[in-house]
Design a protein around this motif. Structure first.
Motif, PDB file in Angstrom:
ATOM      1  N   ASN A 490       0.845  -1.187   0.000  1.00  0.00           N
ATOM      2  CA  ASN A 490       0.000   0.000   0.000  1.00  0.00           C
ATOM      3  C   ASN A 490       0.882   1.238   0.000  1.00  0.00           C
ATOM      4  OD1 ASN A 490       0.040   1.345   2.915  1.00  0.00           O
ATOM      5  ND2 ASN A 490       0.082  -0.877   3.203  1.00  0.00           N
ATOM      6  N   HIS A 494      -3.986   3.908  -0.814  1.00  0.00           N
ATOM      7  CA  HIS A 494      -4.682   2.771  -1.407  1.00  0.00           C
ATOM      8  C   HIS A 494      -3.774   1.536  -1.405  1.00  0.00           C
ATOM      9  CE1 HIS A 494      -2.774   4.971  -4.828  1.00  0.00           C
ATOM     10  NE2 HIS A 494      -2.327   3.753  -5.095  1.00  0.00           N
ATOM     11  N   PHE A 495      -4.408   0.363  -1.590  1.00  0.00           N
ATOM     12  CA  PHE A 495      -3.716  -0.920  -1.573  1.00  0.00           C
ATOM     13  C   PHE A 495      -3.627  -1.520  -2.969  1.00  0.00           C
ATOM     14  CE2 PHE A 495      -4.605  -0.578   2.866  1.00  0.00           C
ATOM     15  CZ  PHE A 495      -3.758  -1.451   3.534  1.00  0.00           C
TER      16      PHE A 495
END
Length: 599
Positions: A490, A494-495
């Motif tokens: 991440n 966000h991942f």
């Protein structure tokens, strides 16, 4: 006559010999007694192994009494500690001690330093300096360990060739433990150490500082190995089992569990683990073992979960440092939007945030706090939180305590009864819970400025800051933790998702995040202390001055710019403020719910 005199002399000599033998026996017995007594009752003032003999000089005495607390010259009868110090980690501004006991009473930090004898050049006899300071904090860390943070000692003697050990003792206690053992215990440098490990099915996820891998990228796992040791081993040669890495990214290494542990994962808890990497060159490859303080733990950190309990639809995770004053507003507001569970990763706060968390939990907000002492590891902390949240949550949002979701169309839709917009955030994510392609929802952020204020707003950031920049900056994400890539990669916002899944951008007309980013200077200047993200440069460093992670116009020092209170103000936006005052303010007092709960 002559013969008689010789006989007399013989008798006198015989008596003298008899007396000397008797005296010798008594002296020898007394010496044995002293040696026995000293070995069991610390009769001697200094521990003197064969490698050194500290001398008791006037300068030594002055150093030993440099602390206001008891020194080792007090009658040495130390209390047997109820804990064992497993590891010591050396950070830039403090020492972290990892202990085997949760029942920690009031402690103080003790620093022992051996110095070359400056008063006698060339002398093999060093001097001993002792310093005592209060602990910074004590905390529970996992199922079986606690942590204690000690400040850096007042004087740095490393440049003078001194060697140092840090120990703990009950406050006001006298005496000390075996100095030879203390001096032989190595403090691990925070620059290079395996610091955390978590079970995940047939694998273990190890968090490692110092691999120096490329940020925001997946790395080659074939060069990495994991090594497992018995619980009782404390040396690097105690790692007996080795497995391969299956994924590596940033500070997160995932390895297979050894077969013997895989068959019974419960036995893995508490086992030491570290990683090694292949260095050198093609002709002369070298495998380097990373020092470790990590022990395998369960994702829940000892939290007992009810069997067959339905997962929460929506949870939230954040990492904080000294944000106790902001936590009530953030939790209570988002609970109304539908968040059911909170994971607070506390990065060395000293503002009694633990009491705020306990109070919120007692009020039914289902908040838990995890001590996360590892500085500048926000990405790794979020990866760790994703593993924890997966056991309890369908969706988990990763956003900060100065970020508030706002749904303008929902909030201003007339309703017959109740408050419009309640559970709006949970409803949004629930619509995608059965999706076969969406695993992440991204929401853009509007950045608010000081809005003309000089002091922190008493009623909270949502009511105090009302002027913002025109265009959105960045975004924050809510993810399905069971659909993340195995690397857990991440970049805070966000991942990386599993192959075949994608993210959905929430339309700005539906929802936005009010990011109260540029607050009054009194609050904002704390960002100069340090940033929690791994790959975001601290503002004191003269790097990346044009980055969006910095406030425009700021240098490397915490000096308030001219007209700070009027900056970052392009659009007056009172939408969320007006809504909250209309529906949540107490009619009699005008207080908001988070104000009333703190009274």
């Amino acid at each position: 006559m002559e013969a008689e005199q010789r006989r007399k002399r013989k008798r006198v000599v015989g008596r003298h010999l008899h007396i000397s033998s008797r005296s010798f026996f008594l002296c020898f017995s007394f010496l044995i007694f002293l040696l026995f007594f000293s070995s069991h009752h610390h009769f001697f003032l200094f521990f003197t192994p064969s490698t050194f003999r500290p001398s008791l000089t006037a300068s030594t005495l002055s150093l030993l009494y440099s602390s206001a607390s008891h020194s080792i010259l007090d009658p040495p009868q130390p209390t047997t500690p109820s804990y064992t110090i497993q590891h010591r980690v050396l950070f830039p501004d403090h020492h972290l001690l990892i202990l085997t006991n949760h029942q920690l009473h009031e402690l103080e930090c003790v620093y022992y330093t051996l110095l070359p004898n400056a008063s006698s050049p060339g002398s093999p006899e060093p001097l001993l300096h002792v310093e005592v300071r209060p602990v910074l904090s004590t905390d529970r860390y996992d199922e079986s360990r606690s942590i204690v943070r000690c400040p850096s000692p007042g004087t740095n003697y490393s440049a003078a060739g001194g060697s140092q050990a840090v120990d703990l003792r009950p406050r006001g206690d006298v005496g000390r433990r075996n100095l030879g053992i203390l001096m032989n215990q190595t403090a691990q440098s925070w620059d290079r150490v395996a610091y955390e490990a978590t079970l995940d099915g047939d694998t273990v996820v190890v968090f490692v500082k110092g691999l120096n891998l490329r940020p925001h990228k997946i790395s080659d796992p074939t060069r990495i190995r994991c090594h497992f040791g018995l619980k009782s081993f404390h040396k690097d040669n105690g790692f007996l089992l080795t497995t391969r890495a299956v994924s590596v990214a940033q500070e997160v290494v995932r390895c297979m569990l050894p077969q013997s542990i895989r068959n019974n994962p419960d036995k893995a808890r508490g086992i030491r683990v570290t990683v090694s990497y292949l260095g050198g060159n093609v002709r002369h490859p070298v495998r380097a073992l990373v020092p470790s303080v990590a022990r395998v733990s369960s994702p829940g950190g000892g939290r007992v979960l009810k069997r067959n309990r339905k997962k929460y639809e929506l949870c939230a995770c954040t990492m904080v440092w000294n944000q106790a004053s902001a936590l009530r507003e953030w939790v209570m507001y988002h609970a109304w939007l539908g968040v059911e569970r909170w994971f607070i990763y506390d990065n060395n706060s000293d503002d009694e945030i633990d009491k705020v968390v306990q109070d919120l939990d007692l009020q039914g907000f289902n908040v838990s706090r995890k001590a996360w002492p590892w500085i500048k590891t926000q990405e790794a902390g979020f990866s760790h939180c994703a593993l924890r949240a997966r056991e309890e949550c369908k969706w988990v949002g990763f956003f900060d305590v100065d970020e508030f979701f706002y749904f303008p169309s929902e909030f201003h839709q007339p309703m017959g009864k109740g408050v419009p917009g309640e559970n709006s955030l949970r409803s949004v994510v629930a619509n995608f819970s059965s999706s076969r392609s969406i695993a992440e929802i991204r929401t853009a952020c509007h950045s608010f400025g000081p809005s003309g204020l000089n002091l922190p707003p008493k009623q909270g950031v949502t009511l105090g800051y009302t002027c913002r920049l025109q265009s959105p900056e960045r975004h924050k994400s809510i993810v399905r933790p069971d659909l993340l890539d195995i690397s857990l990669l991440n970049v805070v916002h966000h991942f990386r998702l599993r192959e075949g899944f994608r993210y959905h951008n929430m339309p700005e007309g539906t929802g936005i995040i009010n990011h109260y980013k540029y607050q009054v200077w009194e609050t904002f200047k704390a960002k100069f202390f340090r940033r929690v993200a791994t790959y975001v440069v601290d503002w004191q460093e003269d790097q990346n001055k044009g980055s969006k992670d910095r406030a425009p116009g700021l240098g490397t020092e915490a000096i308030e710019p001219p007209n700070w209170r009027l900056q970052f103000c392009e659009v007056w936006d009172t939408g969320l403020k007006d809504f909250l005052l209309s529906y949540f303010a107490d009619p009699a007092t005008g207080l908001m719910p988070w104000e009333r709960s703190s009274l």
